[in-house]
Structures are given as C-alpha cells and as structure tokens.
Design a protein around this motif. Structure first.
Motif, short mmCIF file in Angstrom:
data_model
loop_
_atom_site.label_atom_id
_atom_site.label_comp_id
_atom_site.label_asym_id
_atom_site.label_seq_id
_atom_site.Cartn_x
_atom_site.Cartn_y
_atom_site.Cartn_z
N GLY A 33 -7.59 -35.14 19.95
CA GLY A 33 -6.79 -34.97 20.96
C GLY A 33 -6.32 -36.22 21.64
O GLY A 33 -5.34 -36.72 22.28
N GLY A 34 -7.29 -37.27 21.58
CA GLY A 34 -7.34 -38.44 22.16
C GLY A 34 -7.18 -38.62 23.82
O GLY A 34 -7.10 -39.73 24.43
N GLN A 35 -7.52 -37.44 24.41
CA GLN A 35 -7.42 -37.29 25.78
C GLN A 35 -8.57 -38.01 26.56
O GLN A 35 -8.38 -38.54 27.94
CB GLN A 35 -7.22 -36.01 26.35
CG GLN A 35 -6.12 -35.22 25.59
CD GLN A 35 -4.70 -36.01 26.09
OE1 GLN A 35 -4.27 -36.02 27.12
NE2 GLN A 35 -4.05 -36.79 25.18
N ASP A 80 -5.50 -23.65 23.50
CA ASP A 80 -5.82 -22.59 22.60
C ASP A 80 -6.83 -21.59 22.91
O ASP A 80 -7.11 -20.55 22.87
CB ASP A 80 -6.20 -23.08 21.05
CG ASP A 80 -4.86 -24.19 20.49
OD1 ASP A 80 -3.55 -23.87 21.06
OD2 ASP A 80 -5.28 -25.10 19.83
N PRO A 96 -10.18 -22.56 31.83
CA PRO A 96 -8.96 -22.97 32.34
C PRO A 96 -9.43 -24.28 33.48
O PRO A 96 -8.59 -24.46 33.89
CB PRO A 96 -8.57 -21.61 33.31
CG PRO A 96 -9.55 -20.63 32.41
CD PRO A 96 -10.57 -21.32 31.74
N TRP A 97 -10.69 -24.43 33.36
CA TRP A 97 -11.09 -25.43 34.25
C TRP A 97 -11.22 -26.86 33.75
O TRP A 97 -11.96 -27.72 34.39
CB TRP A 97 -12.34 -25.06 35.25
CG TRP A 97 -12.04 -23.80 36.00
CD1 TRP A 97 -12.41 -22.56 35.57
CD2 TRP A 97 -11.21 -23.86 37.10
NE1 TRP A 97 -11.82 -21.67 36.47
CE2 TRP A 97 -11.19 -22.25 37.44
CE3 TRP A 97 -10.82 -24.67 38.09
CZ2 TRP A 97 -10.53 -21.76 38.49
CZ3 TRP A 97 -10.06 -24.17 39.19
CH2 TRP A 97 -9.98 -22.92 39.32
N ASP A 100 -6.70 -30.73 33.10
CA ASP A 100 -5.59 -30.30 33.84
C ASP A 100 -4.61 -29.53 32.68
O ASP A 100 -4.88 -29.65 31.27
CB ASP A 100 -4.62 -31.18 34.48
CG ASP A 100 -3.94 -32.32 33.95
OD1 ASP A 100 -3.35 -32.01 32.62
OD2 ASP A 100 -4.05 -33.46 34.14
N PRO A 101 -3.56 -28.91 32.85
CA PRO A 101 -2.83 -28.20 31.87
C PRO A 101 -2.25 -29.22 30.73
O PRO A 101 -2.20 -28.45 29.75
CB PRO A 101 -1.74 -27.37 32.62
CG PRO A 101 -2.12 -27.30 34.12
CD PRO A 101 -2.89 -28.54 34.53
N LEU A 102 -1.79 -30.35 31.07
CA LEU A 102 -1.04 -30.97 30.49
C LEU A 102 -2.13 -31.74 29.10
O LEU A 102 -1.96 -31.70 28.34
CB LEU A 102 -0.40 -32.10 30.91
CG LEU A 102 0.99 -31.74 31.39
CD1 LEU A 102 0.82 -31.05 32.65
CD2 LEU A 102 1.94 -32.88 31.70
N VAL A 103 -3.28 -32.01 29.66
CA VAL A 103 -4.66 -32.62 28.79
C VAL A 103 -5.06 -31.57 28.06
O VAL A 103 -5.41 -31.76 27.03
CB VAL A 103 -5.18 -33.12 29.78
CG1 VAL A 103 -6.70 -33.52 29.02
CG2 VAL A 103 -4.74 -34.50 30.80
N ARG A 104 -4.91 -30.05 28.52
CA ARG A 104 -5.51 -29.21 27.81
C ARG A 104 -4.36 -28.88 26.62
O ARG A 104 -5.04 -28.09 25.57
CB ARG A 104 -5.57 -27.85 28.72
CG ARG A 104 -6.71 -27.92 29.49
CD ARG A 104 -7.10 -26.54 30.04
NE ARG A 104 -6.09 -25.53 31.06
CZ ARG A 104 -6.20 -25.93 32.13
NH1 ARG A 104 -6.91 -26.73 32.94
NH2 ARG A 104 -5.15 -25.46 32.79
N ASN A 105 -3.25 -29.16 26.75
CA ASN A 105 -2.36 -29.03 25.50
C ASN A 105 -2.85 -29.97 24.54
O ASN A 105 -2.11 -29.60 23.30
CB ASN A 105 -0.90 -29.22 26.10
CG ASN A 105 -0.36 -27.78 26.62
OD1 ASN A 105 -0.71 -26.75 26.61
ND2 ASN A 105 0.54 -28.04 27.29
N ARG A 106 -3.49 -30.96 24.61
CA ARG A 106 -3.56 -32.07 23.71
C ARG A 106 -5.29 -32.24 23.15
O ARG A 106 -5.33 -32.28 22.21
CB ARG A 106 -2.95 -33.32 24.45
CG ARG A 106 -2.81 -34.39 23.51
CD ARG A 106 -1.48 -34.42 22.52
NE ARG A 106 -1.51 -35.29 21.59
CZ ARG A 106 -1.52 -34.83 20.40
NH1 ARG A 106 -0.67 -33.93 19.97
NH2 ARG A 106 -1.57 -35.77 19.26
N LYS A 186 -10.13 -32.12 43.19
CA LYS A 186 -8.78 -31.89 42.68
C LYS A 186 -8.69 -31.47 41.10
O LYS A 186 -9.58 -31.78 40.37
CB LYS A 186 -7.98 -33.02 42.86
CG LYS A 186 -8.31 -34.26 42.11
CD LYS A 186 -7.37 -35.24 42.14
CE LYS A 186 -6.00 -35.40 41.31
NZ LYS A 186 -6.57 -35.64 40.14
N VAL A 187 -7.52 -30.79 40.76
CA VAL A 187 -7.38 -30.47 39.18
C VAL A 187 -7.35 -31.76 38.50
O VAL A 187 -7.07 -32.78 38.65
CB VAL A 187 -6.09 -29.97 39.13
CG1 VAL A 187 -5.92 -29.71 37.55
CG2 VAL A 187 -5.89 -28.43 39.41
#
Lengths: 287, 159
Positions: A33-35, A80, A96-97, A100-106, A186-187
């Motif tokens: 994912g490279g995050q 996922d 879910p923690w 953040d939502p965008l980082v979780r997509n990758r 913060k998130v």
C-alpha cells in the motif's frame, strides 16, 4: 517532496518478487500500500535503491476463514478488513481506527504488520488474538508467531529475502469477544494510548483464553502476559478486571510528550483495561 | 518507465521516473491542477483523487502504481449536463471558503454518495475524516454533501 531515485520492479508472482528482493539485497524493499513507506521515502528517512511492487500479484487480496483460521492476504487493504464479514472481536473493533478512510483504502494490514511501527495498531491486536505471519522466501513458506516476528521498533525477524504473503489468525471455536480501545487526538494520528483485548470463555463461563496488549505506551507493542495469566481460569467480574487493569498500568512505560503526561496515559491504560475487558466479556457472553 | 493512466476517461500514456508521485504526474505531466498539494505528508487530503473508484491520497501513490488504473480528478466530476450534483450543492450551500480542500472534499463526498445514497451527518463526518479544511468550514461541507445525496436520490426516484 519526492523520494530519492530507485529502480522499480513490478512483480507478477510471489516467486518473482522474492527473487527480485534477493537480487536487490540490503537496498531492496517491498511496496504494497505504501502508506508508511512512501512518506518515509519522501522525507528521505528511507531511501531504498530498489522497490519491488507486489500490488499486481494475483491471489493475495483475499480475506477468508478456513480450517479454524482467518487468513488475510498481503494485498488486503485496511478498508477491506473494515468491510469484511468474516473478522471477529479485536480485529473487527480495531480496523476502523487504523489511520484515516483514505489511507485505509490503500494501506494493507500485512504491510502494517511487517512495518513494525512501535505505535502501529495491528501488532497489538495480533499479540492479543495470537497470529502467525506467513513469510515466503527462496525455500518456500514458513509461519512465524507474531511475538517472534516483532523484533523491535521498525524491525522484524523477517529474512531479507522473505515476503509477508499473509496472516493466519486463529478463530476461537467457542464463545469469544474482543475489543480495541484507541485514544487519538485526531483521526489519522498515532494512538495516545490504545489497548487490544481478546477473551475466550469455556462452558462454565470461566475465562479459558485471554489476550491483552498495549499500543504507544512502551518502546514496542507490549503483550501484558501477567494480566493474561491472571484472567485465565477466572469468572469475569469487575473486581478481576480492576486487578488486571493494575497489572496493565504497571506494564505501561509511557513518557511525557505532546500527547499527554506519563501519569495520565497510565491512568488511561487502567481505565481502558477495565472497559475493554468488560466489553470483551459481554461480547463473549452474548456469542 | 512507460505508463498509461486513464484520467477522467482519457488515456494518458507517458514515460515517468519511478519516483514520480501520482499527484505530480496529474498536475505537471497531464496538466490538471485541480488536484492540490497541501501537506504532502498523507495527512490533509487536498490531493485526493479516485483511483478505481476509491478515494486515495495521490501524494502517497506512485504514478507507476496507477498504470492501467482509472483515475478521477475534480475536473472529471462534471457531466455533459453540467456540474455534478456535489459541485452544485457545494455552490448552493457555501461548502467552501478558500477552496483549497474543496476538490478532495467533493471527491470523497461523491464517492460516499455512490456507496451510501442517504448518509447521516455521522456518516459524512466519518467519510471526510481524512480530509482537512483549514478554514474549518466543516458545517457547510457536511451540509453540502447531504444536500447532494438528497438531490441524487430525488432525481433517481423521479426518473
């Protein structure tokens, strides 16, 4: 910002990836994912000369239950895991923690585990539930218990030529429950304090298995063995959980920093341990 | 290396250095400057694009990783009929102040509505939690995303 120069190998199979990694030697890194890795490369904290991109490898993106285990492939993104219907307890609670939502997509769960960030969430969760990291090297696959896999901050016992291809997490056969309680400013911030919980109950309602691990209050993710040992064999009760909370608080080695004082963080560990064990027990009793 | 990225429905073939970031590729090679660079450290979401339909931070993806992918930037939101409902809702509800975070907010909002046609305020706030508005104009951003969702639902019910 951009990374320093590197060669990119886009692997199509696990075999190709492992071979490229062995060829690259010390300067090689896998990219999923490279995050975490890409920001580190942009800040020039990491400067691999060869990146082996595993994103195109087929068959690594499954999250499924089989033979009493939850299998998480190397390309399963955090999102996922959030969306999956086959997770349980602390894993479902933590997903879910993460970031953040965008980082979780990758970002991938396996990537986080392999990265061994001492403040990462997943390694505490896996220390609580138990898990094997499945590594593929030139001589085939081997399973490494998570406690043996984590070697220190940003360091694992993975061989230079081994790729984490998945995780194998035991699914409790009887009644079980779990939770991950995370305090963050913060998130997307690292945890100020987080605690992972896993409980299994036998037919009499007594605790037959317990897992408890701390995030962000020790030099690495910290499995609190004495609290786990205290819990096993006992009936769940507020008094028992308060006693475990004292052991967890004593095991924490927090430091004063921008996120809070050491004394306060220790108190959060104490409070979270009481709450998290109660939540895990309630979930187990209802399961 | 040679890559082809489908951006807003058009194929863009280019020769890029492996270290080229997707956001820089979109802005400098392709010339679409609606995708912003804010923190450049995976925090703020100003660089958000949809990659194969999902919002990601384009400052933290290599252009090479988008080879063969479908990317949507804010420029790709508009339709033949005019503005995307999320764009008109941001206009009507004053969902922006300085406008810097707006492309990312709108893409995340559009992605949310496509998955959840009737998002609650909590759903919206959760969805945009990886995007920062330094004007702190969150009230109207949330409102605009909910307005857009309601309008999309209304138009699909009516058709």
């Amino acid at each position: 910002m951009f990374p320093s120069r590197f060669d990119l190998v886009v692997a199509q199979t696990v075999g190709e990836a492992v071979e490229a990694r062995a060829d690259a030697g010390e300067g090689g890194r896998f990219l999923a994912g490279g995050q975490s890795l890409i920001p580190m490369m942009k800040m020039r904290v990491a400067f691999p000369d060869t990146l082996i991109d595993i994103n195109r490898i087929a068959g690594l993106d499954a999250i499924e239950r089989d033979n009493g285990h939850l299998h998480v492939g190397a390309l399963v993104r955090h999102a996922d895991v959030v969306a999956s219907g086959v997770t349980f307890g602390a894993i479902a609670s933590a997903a879910p923690w993460v970031a953040d939502p965008l980082v979780r997509n990758r970002g991938t769960m396996c990537g986080s585990v392999a990265h061994c960030d001492p403040e990462g969430d997943w390694n505490s969760v896996l220390l609580a539930t138990g898990a094997d990291v499945v590594a593929h090297g030139p001589n085939g696959e081997r399973a490494i218990p998570i406690a043996d896999f984590i070697d220190g901050a940003f360091t694992s016992t993975l061989g230079e030529d081994e790729l984490v291809v998945g995780l194998r997490i035991p699914v409790p056969s009887g009644r079980s429950g779990g939770a991950y309680l995370k305090l963050e400013r913060k998130v997307g911030d690292y945890a100020t304090v987080a605690v992972a919980f896993h409980l299994e109950l036998d037919d009499s309602g007594a605790i037959s298995g317990a897992g408890l691990a701390l995030t962000s209050v020790n030099p690495i993710n910290n499995k609190v063995g004495d609290a786990e040992a205290l819990l096993v064999g006992q009936q769940p009760s507020a008094e028992l959980f308060a006693e475990a909370a004292e052991l967890a608080a004593a095991a924490a080695e927090p430091r004063d920093d921008v996120r809070g004082t050491a004394a306060w963080k220790r108190q959060v560990v104490r409070t979270y341990t009481k709450r998290g064990l109660a939540a895990a027990a309630q979930q187990a009793e209802g399961s | 290396m040679e890559i082809t990225v489908t951006i807003n429905g058009s194929d863009h073939a280019s020769d890029v250095e492996p270290r080229t970031l997707l956001v820089d590729h979109i802005r400098r090679t392709v010339g679409l400057t609606g995708t912003h660079v804010g923190c450049d450290t995976t925090s703020c979401g100003a660089c958000t694009v949809l990659m194969d339909g999902k919002p990601v931070k384009a400052c933290t993806v290599l252009a090479a990783q988008a080879d063969g992918a479908e990317v949507t930037t804010v420029e790709g939101l508009k339709t033949a009929d005019g503005l995307h409902p999320i764009q008109s809702a941001f206009t009507d509800d004053h969902g922006l102040q300085c406008g810097f975070c707006t492309p990312g907010m709108m893409l995340v909002g559009a992605s949310l509505i496509s998955e959840n046609p009737d998002p609650s305020e909590d759903d919206v706030r959760w969805a945009i939690s990886g995007n920062l508005c330094r004007c702190t104009g969150y009230m109207n951003i949330v409102k605009a995303i909910q307005t857009a969702a309601a309008r999309v639902a209304e138009s699909s019910n009516g058709s």
